[in-house]
Enzyme design. Sequence first.
Site, PDB file in Angstrom:
ATOM      1  N   VAL A  46       4.062   9.765 -14.493  1.00 50.60           N
ATOM      2  CA  VAL A  46       5.055   9.411 -15.506  1.00 50.60           C
ATOM      3  C   VAL A  46       4.499   8.301 -16.403  1.00 50.60           C
ATOM      4  O   VAL A  46       4.089   7.245 -15.923  1.00 50.60           O
ATOM      5  CB  VAL A  46       6.369   8.941 -14.850  1.00 50.60           C
ATOM      6  N   THR A  64       5.876   5.892   3.263  1.00 46.72           N
ATOM      7  CA  THR A  64       4.784   6.619   2.619  1.00 46.72           C
ATOM      8  C   THR A  64       4.043   7.450   3.655  1.00 46.72           C
ATOM      9  O   THR A  64       3.571   6.927   4.664  1.00 46.72           O
ATOM     10  CB  THR A  64       3.822   5.648   1.918  1.00 46.72           C
ATOM     11  N   SER A  79       6.241  -2.902  -1.990  1.00 47.10           N
ATOM     12  CA  SER A  79       5.226  -2.380  -1.091  1.00 47.10           C
ATOM     13  C   SER A  79       5.030  -3.279   0.117  1.00 47.10           C
ATOM     14  O   SER A  79       5.075  -4.513   0.010  1.00 47.10           O
ATOM     15  CB  SER A  79       3.891  -2.238  -1.829  1.00 47.10           C
ATOM     16  N   GLY A 102       0.971  -2.092  -4.389  1.00 41.85           N
ATOM     17  CA  GLY A 102       0.564  -3.278  -3.655  1.00 41.85           C
ATOM     18  C   GLY A 102      -0.354  -4.188  -4.444  1.00 41.85           C
ATOM     19  O   GLY A 102      -0.704  -3.924  -5.596  1.00 41.85           O
ATOM     20  N   LYS A 128       8.072   9.480   1.172  1.00 41.75           N
ATOM     21  CA  LYS A 128       7.287   9.550  -0.069  1.00 41.75           C
ATOM     22  C   LYS A 128       5.956  10.256   0.192  1.00 41.75           C
ATOM     23  O   LYS A 128       5.224   9.889   1.111  1.00 41.75           O
ATOM     24  CB  LYS A 128       7.043   8.143  -0.606  1.00 41.75           C
ATOM     25  N   SER A 171       5.374  13.448  -4.590  1.00 43.09           N
ATOM     26  CA  SER A 171       4.350  12.504  -5.032  1.00 43.09           C
ATOM     27  C   SER A 171       3.007  12.862  -4.427  1.00 43.09           C
ATOM     28  O   SER A 171       2.933  13.330  -3.295  1.00 43.09           O
ATOM     29  CB  SER A 171       4.732  11.080  -4.585  1.00 43.09           C
ATOM     30  N   TYR A 179       4.353   0.983   5.027  1.00 40.45           N
ATOM     31  CA  TYR A 179       3.146   1.560   5.622  1.00 40.45           C
ATOM     32  C   TYR A 179       3.302   1.313   7.114  1.00 40.45           C
ATOM     33  O   TYR A 179       3.274   0.173   7.570  1.00 40.45           O
ATOM     34  CB  TYR A 179       1.885   0.879   5.086  1.00 40.45           C
ATOM     35  N   GLN A 219       9.239  -0.356   0.874  1.00 33.86           N
ATOM     36  CA  GLN A 219       8.315   0.720   1.247  1.00 33.86           C
ATOM     37  C   GLN A 219       7.534   0.308   2.475  1.00 33.86           C
ATOM     38  O   GLN A 219       7.016  -0.811   2.555  1.00 33.86           O
ATOM     39  CB  GLN A 219       7.340   1.017   0.090  1.00 33.86           C
ATOM     40  N   HIS A 269       0.703  10.317  -4.686  1.00 36.89           N
ATOM     41  CA  HIS A 269       0.212   8.937  -4.709  1.00 36.89           C
ATOM     42  C   HIS A 269      -0.553   8.648  -6.005  1.00 36.89           C
ATOM     43  O   HIS A 269      -1.546   7.920  -6.021  1.00 36.89           O
ATOM     44  CB  HIS A 269      -0.688   8.662  -3.506  1.00 36.89           C
TER      45      HIS A 269
END
Length: 399
Positions: A330, A190, A140, A113, A272, A294, A164, A162, A296
């Site tokens: 990564v 998420t 995001s 974001g 996620k 993940s 929220y 994605q 985060h």
Amino acid sequence: MSQERPRDLAHAQTAFASYQDEIYLNGLLTGEPPRFPTGAAAVEAAARERMTAEAYGYVAGGAGGEATIRANRAAFERRTIVPRMLRDVGVRDLSCSLLGTELPAPVLLAPVGVLSIAHPDAEPAVARAAAGLGLPMVLSTASSVPLEAAAEASGDGPRWFQLYWPKDREVTLSLLRRARAAGYTTLVLTLDTWLLGWRPRDLDRAYLPFLQRIGIANYLSDPAFLAGLATPPEEDPLAAVAHWAGMFADPTKTWEDLAFLRAHWDGPIVLKGVQHPDDARRARDAGMDGVVVSNHGGRQVDGAAGSLDVLPSVAGAVGDDLAVLFDSGVRGGADILKALALGARAVLVGRPYVYGLALGGEEGVRHVLRCLLAELDLSLAPTGHARLSELGPGVLGTD
């Protein structure tokens, strides 16, 4: 510099390793090094010089003492690649199909974001760079521009959204309707950020960009959100921020609530933030289509397991029933190879492209992505593999 989108996926694939040749040839002809560094650590260091202290701290920082950030990297560093020799790797195919999206390589841009704190061109610059390489940008909810603007910038490139999940049901439904209308094909929910983690780098500066109306453009442009305001946001910005803060996330959500999303989103849904095999099984049983292993990027829980450490157990728990993706830590092509070998179908890359954005907008993002793809290609070939289907735990040495 204009960036042309590859004519097709085959063109994109043949271009991956050739980025190395392009850099060397340009150096021969001009005597100049590449405009941006090619290593992840050097890119981050250069970006830090361009960014404000607040912006860099927000992007680079993690929860607590940042042990989870270190754990993510340590998990990669513990694992070694064992190359195999005398195999025909002259022609390599890195393409894959993921939840109905055809990809030239198993790489997506993770949802990050408030990208305007890194560069004024923000999400549209990232969307153009990703589309130019045929890679999906996972936009995001907390983007700096409305989702429609990012979609327009991506042209005919693949796009995921994605979520929220807001407390307000009407706002949720409105965001979903807008995303589908704008051509986003896959929803990524998420799970690990119902509340913000304890982040000392931001706390020490009292810096939360949302409170400055950065990263809430999707709300400020949403009719259901605006209907809940007594006055327009430009007339009472504090009231708009307070309204957003009251609905941003809902820590009371449970597995049973996923039925609501399944009923109102007709495309694939990916969860996620999964770190436990039992949660992967529950995602499967709830009718989800995929999970992202993940933490985060270490931003939520200090002392959590490195994502790569839990990837094999999550992938093993659901087999081919779900698309298992990977995120967190990564930094290079060899990292991508390791995650694929341990069971991921694709990886999401976050901070590296944000640093590229800070360095050079769209061109900086494209450079970072081309470096990642070239390194993945040039890591695959010397290990003796020409296709992603050949990768498995046997590619790696023992821990």
